[in-house]
Design an enzyme around this catalytic site. Structure first.
Site, PDB file in Angstrom:
ATOM      1  N   SER A   1      46.217  64.029  53.334  1.00  0.00           N
ATOM      2  CA  SER A   1      46.541  62.804  52.579  1.00  0.00           C
ATOM      3  C   SER A   1      45.582  61.650  52.830  1.00  0.00           C
ATOM      4  O   SER A   1      45.596  60.673  52.084  1.00  0.00           O
ATOM      5  CB  SER A   1      47.966  62.353  52.893  1.00  0.00           C
TER       6      SER A   1
ATOM      7  N   TYR B   1      42.824  67.928  43.476  1.00  0.00           N
ATOM      8  CA  TYR B   1      43.666  67.389  44.548  1.00  0.00           C
ATOM      9  C   TYR B   1      43.664  68.304  45.777  1.00  0.00           C
ATOM     10  O   TYR B   1      43.492  67.845  46.912  1.00  0.00           O
ATOM     11  CB  TYR B   1      45.093  67.168  44.015  1.00  0.00           C
TER      12      TYR B   1
ATOM     13  N   LYS C   1      43.553  60.626  49.968  1.00  0.00           N
ATOM     14  CA  LYS C   1      44.103  59.792  48.886  1.00  0.00           C
ATOM     15  C   LYS C   1      43.504  58.388  48.914  1.00  0.00           C
ATOM     16  O   LYS C   1      43.380  57.734  47.883  1.00  0.00           O
ATOM     17  CB  LYS C   1      45.627  59.712  49.016  1.00  0.00           C
TER      18      LYS C   1
ATOM     19  N   VAL D   1      48.853  65.360  56.834  1.00  0.00           N
ATOM     20  CA  VAL D   1      49.683  66.370  57.513  1.00  0.00           C
ATOM     21  C   VAL D   1      48.915  67.286  58.459  1.00  0.00           C
ATOM     22  O   VAL D   1      49.524  68.051  59.192  1.00  0.00           O
ATOM     23  CB  VAL D   1      50.484  67.287  56.554  1.00  0.00           C
TER      24      VAL D   1
ATOM     25  N   TYR E   1      53.791  56.658  54.514  1.00  0.00           N
ATOM     26  CA  TYR E   1      54.929  57.088  53.678  1.00  0.00           C
ATOM     27  C   TYR E   1      56.168  56.269  54.006  1.00  0.00           C
ATOM     28  O   TYR E   1      56.068  55.048  54.144  1.00  0.00           O
ATOM     29  CB  TYR E   1      55.208  58.592  53.865  1.00  0.00           C
TER      30      TYR E   1
END
Ligand code: GLN
Length: 331
Positions: A77, A204, A80, A274, A256
């Site tokens: 992530s 992605y 991102k 992760v 998050y």
């Protein structure tokens, strides 16, 4: 463990700070037992849960590295952050903010439910899966490799080398990606995607599989801390306004549904993945007392044992400790 010292005035040599960090890493390594490595992407399960490492790079070139510093891991992530930056650079900030919001979702990174329940007009933010998949659909290019090229070029500028794609991780995620495909189909149905779903998901999954080290994350953090500028050359690598919005997103959404706690207890713009990586950008701060890294630093952390929100459990505790000791909070 060396107990905290309120006054860092005396001799902030690199060796002196190094001893503290070594000590803290040794202490927090025990906390890796409180978490578990990600298993929903099968290859990620091969990571050693007891690994923990940190790299801190200061503006003045001071570098402190401790623990497991050499282990490569995938961005997951953390990518991102980079895809959002690149999309803003390619398409413009207002184009992007029309299509992806900047609000914390308060839900898990891979939640689908909130999209439908709250009838949103666009994904909550680019740092959760729904937002990042939308961003991947907006990146220009007919193939996933073309779409990722600007991200690789940006990384090459920041890191001084072109990182590799970990093909095993990519294939493992691609072949076990039911939830992300479900998110993708939902985004397609409500008209959020700008291009072909399969190429978008391939983009992605590939961006998540780019392999880095904690030194790389510290360099990325350093550039963001300095509003997009390369501190050595003075070159603007990321436009200032894009770097600024990205740091706001990291602070409000980077962990998050644990972002509020991280902002409260650590207070640094950061983004987790992760695989156990965390990138943190500590901007220059005004302090009355002499403290380490008041002129800013980038931090990279690796600790694959995750807590229940999907963030490195020992990594977050280590960052919290260092931030408190050295007053790294931006507040
Ligand atoms: N590739 C991962 C996924 O989409 C990234 C998630 C994460 O790092 N939190 O599930």
């Amino acid at each position: 463990m060396v107990q905290g010292i309120a006054n860092w005035n005396t001799g902030q040599t690199q060796e002196w700070l190094q001893k503290y960090v070594d000590d803290w890493v040794a202490f927090y390594r025990k906390h890796t037992n409180d978490g578990e490595v990600a298993s929903y992407i099968p290859v990620l399960q091969q990571a050693d849960p007891n690994d923990l490492g940190i790299s801190i790079i200061g503006r003045n070139g001071m570098s402190i590295r401790s623990g497991d510093t050499e282990i490569p891991f995938t961005l997951q992530s953390i990518s991102k952050v980079l895809s959002f930056i690149v999309a803003c650079m390619e398409r413009g900030i207002s184009y992007m903010l029309d299509r992806v919001d900047v609000e914390p979702s308060g839900e898990a990174f891979n939640s689908i439910m909130h999209l439908e329940m709250r009838q949103v007009e666009k994904p909550f933010n680019p740092l959760i899966n729904a937002g990042a998949i939308t961003v991947a659909s907006i990146l220009p290019g007919k193939t996933s490799d073309k779409r990722l090229e600007p991200m690789f070029q940006l990384l090459e500028k920041i890191l001084g080398y072109r990182p590799d794609l970990n093909v095993d991780v990519y294939e493992s995620e691609r072949d076990s990606s039911m939830r992300n495909r479900a998110i993708g189909y939902y985004l397609l149905e409500v008209g959020f995607l700008e291009s072909d779903l399969n190429i978008t998901l391939e983009t992605y999954f590939k961006q998540c599989s780019i392999e880095v080290t904690i030194d790389d994350l510290a360099r990325i953090g350093m550039v963001l801390a300095n509003d997009g500028m390369d501190t050595k050359t003075g070159e603007e690598i990321i436009p200032r306004q894009v770097a600024r919005i990205t740091k706001v997103l990291m602070l409000t959404c980077g962990m998050y549904d644990a972002s509020g706690k991280f902002a409260t207890y650590v207070g640094i713009p950061a983004k987790s993945g992760v695989s156990g990586g965390i990138v943190a950008a500590v901007p220059p701060r005004v302090r009355d007392e002499i403290m380490p890294f008041t002129d800013g630093c980038g931090i990279g952390v690796y600790g694959p044992a995750l807590g229940d929100k999907g963030n490195s459990i020992a990594g977050i505790r280590l960052l919290r400790h260092i931030a408190n000791q050295w007053d790294l909070s931006i507040f």
